[in-house]
Design a protein around this motif. Structure first.
Motif, PDB file in Angstrom:
ATOM      1  N   VAL A 100       0.838  -1.026  -0.550  1.00 34.51           N
ATOM      2  CA  VAL A 100       0.075  -0.082  -0.087  1.00 34.51           C
ATOM      3  C   VAL A 100       1.016   0.938   0.239  1.00 34.51           C
ATOM      4  O   VAL A 100       0.581   1.967  -0.730  1.00 34.51           O
ATOM      5  CB  VAL A 100      -1.073   0.062   1.452  1.00 34.51           C
ATOM      6  N   ILE A 101       1.996   1.282   1.134  1.00 32.14           N
ATOM      7  CA  ILE A 101       2.718   3.038   0.582  1.00 32.14           C
ATOM      8  C   ILE A 101       3.959   2.521   0.105  1.00 32.14           C
ATOM      9  O   ILE A 101       4.271   3.519  -0.835  1.00 32.14           O
ATOM     10  CB  ILE A 101       3.648   1.993   2.285  1.00 32.14           C
ATOM     11  N   GLY A 102       4.222   1.419  -0.690  1.00 36.86           N
ATOM     12  CA  GLY A 102       5.711   1.484  -1.652  1.00 36.86           C
ATOM     13  C   GLY A 102       4.713   1.472  -3.269  1.00 36.86           C
ATOM     14  O   GLY A 102       5.583   2.548  -3.971  1.00 36.86           O
ATOM     15  N   TYR A 103       3.783   1.164  -3.892  1.00 37.40           N
ATOM     16  CA  TYR A 103       3.106   1.857  -4.581  1.00 37.40           C
ATOM     17  C   TYR A 103       2.972   2.970  -4.965  1.00 37.40           C
ATOM     18  O   TYR A 103       3.666   3.408  -6.367  1.00 37.40           O
ATOM     19  CB  TYR A 103       2.100   0.525  -4.476  1.00 37.40           C
ATOM     20  N   PRO A 104       2.529   3.686  -4.026  1.00 33.65           N
ATOM     21  CA  PRO A 104       2.607   5.106  -4.736  1.00 33.65           C
ATOM     22  C   PRO A 104       3.359   5.920  -5.387  1.00 33.65           C
ATOM     23  O   PRO A 104       3.731   6.498  -5.912  1.00 33.65           O
ATOM     24  CB  PRO A 104       1.506   6.386  -3.899  1.00 33.65           C
TER      25      PRO A 104
ATOM     26  N   LEU B  58      -3.480  14.767  -3.786  1.00 35.54           N
ATOM     27  CA  LEU B  58      -2.291  13.040  -3.314  1.00 35.54           C
ATOM     28  C   LEU B  58      -0.975  12.560  -3.259  1.00 35.54           C
ATOM     29  O   LEU B  58      -0.451  11.714  -2.163  1.00 35.54           O
ATOM     30  CB  LEU B  58      -3.606  12.165  -3.386  1.00 35.54           C
ATOM     31  N   ARG B  59      -0.775  12.413  -4.156  1.00 34.01           N
ATOM     32  CA  ARG B  59       0.513  10.703  -4.695  1.00 34.01           C
ATOM     33  C   ARG B  59       1.651  11.734  -4.251  1.00 34.01           C
ATOM     34  O   ARG B  59       3.074  11.659  -3.303  1.00 34.01           O
ATOM     35  CB  ARG B  59       0.366  11.028  -6.067  1.00 34.01           C
ATOM     36  N   ALA B  60       1.518  13.571  -4.179  1.00 38.57           N
ATOM     37  CA  ALA B  60       2.333  13.755  -4.176  1.00 38.57           C
ATOM     38  C   ALA B  60       3.215  13.842  -2.314  1.00 38.57           C
ATOM     39  O   ALA B  60       3.599  13.601  -1.751  1.00 38.57           O
ATOM     40  CB  ALA B  60       2.764  15.381  -4.721  1.00 38.57           C
ATOM     41  N   LEU B  61       1.814  13.827  -2.208  1.00 33.18           N
ATOM     42  CA  LEU B  61       1.696  13.908  -0.504  1.00 33.18           C
ATOM     43  C   LEU B  61       2.127  13.001   0.258  1.00 33.18           C
ATOM     44  O   LEU B  61       3.373  13.230   1.122  1.00 33.18           O
ATOM     45  CB  LEU B  61       0.027  14.510  -0.222  1.00 33.18           C
ATOM     46  N   ILE B  62       1.237  11.678   0.152  1.00 33.86           N
ATOM     47  CA  ILE B  62       2.147  10.344   0.076  1.00 33.86           C
ATOM     48  C   ILE B  62       3.427  10.095  -0.057  1.00 33.86           C
ATOM     49  O   ILE B  62       4.427   9.676   0.516  1.00 33.86           O
ATOM     50  CB  ILE B  62       1.123   9.577  -0.655  1.00 33.86           C
ATOM     51  N   CYS B  63       4.169  10.653  -1.073  1.00 31.35           N
ATOM     52  CA  CYS B  63       5.862  10.739  -1.867  1.00 31.35           C
ATOM     53  C   CYS B  63       6.364  10.946  -0.408  1.00 31.35           C
ATOM     54  O   CYS B  63       7.296  10.656   0.308  1.00 31.35           O
ATOM     55  CB  CYS B  63       5.923  10.615  -2.465  1.00 31.35           C
TER      56      CYS B  63
ATOM     57  N   TYR C 153       5.336   4.400  -8.186  1.00 26.81           N
ATOM     58  CA  TYR C 153       4.869   5.069  -9.346  1.00 26.81           C
ATOM     59  C   TYR C 153       5.607   6.415  -9.272  1.00 26.81           C
ATOM     60  O   TYR C 153       5.786   6.966 -10.526  1.00 26.81           O
ATOM     61  CB  TYR C 153       3.713   5.809  -9.155  1.00 26.81           C
ATOM     62  N   THR C 154       5.564   7.099  -8.449  1.00 28.45           N
ATOM     63  CA  THR C 154       6.377   8.222  -9.056  1.00 28.45           C
ATOM     64  C   THR C 154       8.009   8.268  -8.978  1.00 28.45           C
ATOM     65  O   THR C 154       8.059   8.934 -10.261  1.00 28.45           O
ATOM     66  CB  THR C 154       5.933   9.407  -7.888  1.00 28.45           C
ATOM     67  N   MET C 155       7.659   7.099  -8.532  1.00 30.22           N
ATOM     68  CA  MET C 155       9.628   7.476  -9.251  1.00 30.22           C
ATOM     69  C   MET C 155       9.442   7.051 -10.489  1.00 30.22           C
ATOM     70  O   MET C 155      10.497   8.043 -11.452  1.00 30.22           O
ATOM     71  CB  MET C 155      10.756   6.248  -8.380  1.00 30.22           C
ATOM     72  N   ALA C 156       8.742   6.069 -10.908  1.00 26.12           N
ATOM     73  CA  ALA C 156       9.092   5.033 -13.055  1.00 26.12           C
ATOM     74  C   ALA C 156       8.373   5.975 -13.407  1.00 26.12           C
ATOM     75  O   ALA C 156       8.967   6.866 -14.717  1.00 26.12           O
ATOM     76  CB  ALA C 156       8.198   4.572 -12.619  1.00 26.12           C
ATOM     77  N   HIS C 157       7.178   7.475 -12.984  1.00 21.68           N
ATOM     78  CA  HIS C 157       7.110   8.180 -14.310  1.00 21.68           C
ATOM     79  C   HIS C 157       7.194   9.783 -13.635  1.00 21.68           C
ATOM     80  O   HIS C 157       5.977  10.620 -14.738  1.00 21.68           O
ATOM     81  CB  HIS C 157       5.119   7.985 -14.383  1.00 21.68           C
ATOM     82  N   GLY C 158       8.214  10.606 -12.975  1.00 16.11           N
ATOM     83  CA  GLY C 158       8.078  11.207 -12.755  1.00 16.11           C
ATOM     84  C   GLY C 158       9.146  11.715 -13.058  1.00 16.11           C
ATOM     85  O   GLY C 158       9.991  10.476 -13.990  1.00 16.11           O
ATOM     86  N   GLY C 159       9.541  13.425 -13.028  1.00 16.35           N
ATOM     87  CA  GLY C 159      10.224  13.871 -13.992  1.00 16.35           C
ATOM     88  C   GLY C 159      11.921  13.475 -13.481  1.00 16.35           C
ATOM     89  O   GLY C 159      12.160  12.317 -12.266  1.00 16.35           O
ATOM     90  N   PRO C 160      12.924  12.698 -13.699  1.00 14.23           N
ATOM     91  CA  PRO C 160      14.746  12.787 -13.947  1.00 14.23           C
ATOM     92  C   PRO C 160      14.649  13.033 -11.923  1.00 14.23           C
ATOM     93  O   PRO C 160      15.175  12.185 -11.719  1.00 14.23           O
ATOM     94  CB  PRO C 160      14.717  13.357 -14.638  1.00 14.23           C
TER      95      PRO C 160
END
Lengths: 279, 275
Positions: free
Chosen positions: A76-80, B20-25, A83-90
């Motif tokens: 639950v915690i790792g998924y988002p 939301l995703r930014a906050l979670i991160c 996701y951000t790591m894979a699809h965010g900017g460099p």
């Protein structure tokens, strides 16, 4: 075998490492497992004890339940984050990779100690909760299951994030975009397109976290209470406190069998490479 | 990340999800790193107990650490273990990975699996087994015993990292060198080794960190006379805890951080050639 081992062949290079592992790893482990049926007498008495005494069964059950909960929390915690790591900017990617790698390289003992400090009665979290007025008395956050879950999830999170990240990197986003253009609402789009595509990563990461959790020792020993000890602690106790090698061997065999079963399952469903390889 | 990102149909929902995703991160990032930072800060505390935030700053706990012969000895013991361990593991692991990559052994997959086994088998089992074995041959509580045990635990990391690097080295480069008359040893030293050096260094660093941080096996096979720093820390954590533990924890953390940065640099320098 002989045919490919030419004189001076490259195959000989694996010998030193194999010899070391054979003598100082395979033989000791085999010796330990053998105790389960050879001590105190030959037979299956140790397994019978395991099966009949409810305290031992409780420890086994507790181990599985905690491992499942840790796996769930990590997913639950790792998924988002993955996701951000894979699809965010460099830059986001670099920052998050660093954030995940730092604890990954840091000693489990140090991380567990950090949680002992933070979660204790006069620790940071309790101070914060009291100050915010969310609780009137300090909560018992450590020396119980809550503490074990908080600590183990943090420590094992990288094992979930890395496999997820590497799978997500390869997901073709145009599928999701196509679905969105065709009018799929975001949630449904995610559930029907993205989640299934990332499932191999989730499975690999989940199995990895679960397997490592099963044999966990340091964190439950320091953050857990007397009532929810895990199988590794029981093995240690049997040897250090009681010198009961037979029961320790039987418990080890159960733990090893459980680990092997999970590995076989994930191989079956995900296939391919061993999940523990670092890159 | 090219084009078509903000599809207006998704509109506000997407923006919300983004936030939301930014906050979670941010929260998960804090969860991962904050505990370590807090211990680091507490190690410089002037208070005699583990309070946060500390009332003032001081170096007294580091003084305490380096002034105490027990801690100092355990630190030295750890280094005496980790240096031979990491060298031995790197040599054996690199040789094995090279052998596996170039030999076409029929059982290569099985051998690879065997070499990775110490990572897969729960450490508690390895620890108990080695403890029982060492009791018979008298290696408990000795430096060679600890070095051998740590080498067993670290070889797999070297095999994995070096193996991964070897799989992208073009074998034709080696063939070319061999055709031109280079002996296998020269070929390895002049062609292969420079190409896989970042991975070898990475394996070496990870072996060092793993050995320095290893607790479970050491807990079983060490004695008060030969006791690495993690075991010393373990036995103190369960007594009354003062910020000296935070100081030693910070030291271990700092060592990991340095190794991580060194690893990063090694990979970065090779990134141009490898990718």
């Amino acid at each position: 075998m002989q045919g490919s081992l030419k004189p001076g062949g490259y195959g000989l290079l694996v010998l030193p490492a194999c010899a070391l592992l054979l003598v100082f790893f395979a033989y000791p482990v085999f010796w330990l497992l053998l105790r389960s049926i050879s001590e105190p007498h030959w037979g299956f008495a140790n397994f019978q004890v395991l099966y009949e005494r409810s305290i031992y069964l409780k420890v086994l059950l507790n181990t599985v339940v905690i491992s499942l909960l840790v796996t769930l929390c990590c997913a639950v915690i790792g998924y988002p984050l993955a996701y951000t790591m894979a699809h965010g900017g460099p830059r986001v990617r670099r920052l998050l990779t660093f954030v995940v790698l730092v604890p990954f390289w840091t000693s489990i003992l140090v991380r567990t100690f950090a949680w002992m400090v933070i979660l204790q009665r006069q620790g940071l979290i309790n101070d914060l909760l009291l100050w915010l007025g969310l609780t009137e008395r300090p909560l018992a956050l450590v020396y119980n299951r809550t503490g074990v879950l908080i600590g183990m999830t943090q420590i094992l999170l990288p094992f979930m994030i890395f496999p997820l990240y590497s799978v997500m990197l390869r997901i073709d986003r145009s599928c999701s975009w196509a679905a969105a253009t065709l009018g799929a609402p975001p949630l449904r789009n995610f559930l029907r397109i993205y989640l299934p595509l990332s499932l191999p990563g989730l499975m690999t990461g989940g199995t990895l976290v679960f397997i490592v959790s099963l044999g966990y020792f340091i964190t439950p020993a320091l953050l857990g209470g007397q009532r929810d000890i895990m199988i590794a602690q029981l093995i240690e106790q049997q040897i250090s406190n009681f010198g009961n090698w037979g029961l320790a061997g039987a418990l080890s065999l159960v733990l090893l069998a459980g680990t092997a079963l999970c590995l076989a399952l994930v191989r079956r469903f995900v296939g391919g490479q061993a999940p523990w390889g670092r890159r | 990340m090219t084009g078509g990102e903000e599809l207006s149909a998704a509109g506000r929902g997407a923006v919300w999800w983004h936030r939301l995703r930014a906050l979670i991160c941010v929260l998960v990032g804090l969860y991962l790193v904050a505990p370590l930072v807090i211990v680091l800060i507490i190690s410089f505390s002037s208070a005699p107990f583990l309070s946060f935030p500390p009332p003032g700053l001081s170096l007294q706990w580091y003084d305490n650490l380096f002034g105490n012969p027990v801690w100092l000895r355990s630190l030295i013991t750890s280094i005496e273990i980790l240096v031979p361990t990491s060298i031995l593991a790197t040599l054996l692991g690199t040789a094995a990975a090279y052998g596996l990559a170039r030999s076409r052994l029929p059982a290569a997959a099985a051998i690879q699996g065997f070499l990775m086994a110490p990572v897969v088998v729960p450490v508690i089992i390895t620890a108990a087994g080695i403890f029982g074995f060492f009791r018979h041959i008298g290696l408990n509580g000795t430096l060679p015993g600890l070095i051998l045990a740590h080498t067993v635990l670290t070889v797999p990391y070297v095999v994995a990292t070096v193996g991964a690097a070897l799989s992208v080295v073009d074998a034709r480069l080696e063939d070319a060198a061999r055709t031109l008359g280079a002996s296998p040893l020269v070929c390895f030293r002049r062609i292969t080794l420079p190409l896989i050096l970042p991975a070898v260094l990475s394996g070496l660093l990870f072996a060092m960190v793993t050995s320095f941080d290893e607790l479970i096996v050491s807990l079983f096979i060490s004695t008060p006379r030969v006791r690495p720093v993690t075991v010393q820390m373990w036995s103190n954590i369960r007594g009354d805890v003062d910020p000296t533990i935070a100081a030693i924890a910070t030291l271990l953390f700092g060592f990991s951080l340095l190794a991580l940065l060194a690893d990063h640099l090694a990979r970065r320098r090779s990134a141009g050639g490898a990718r």
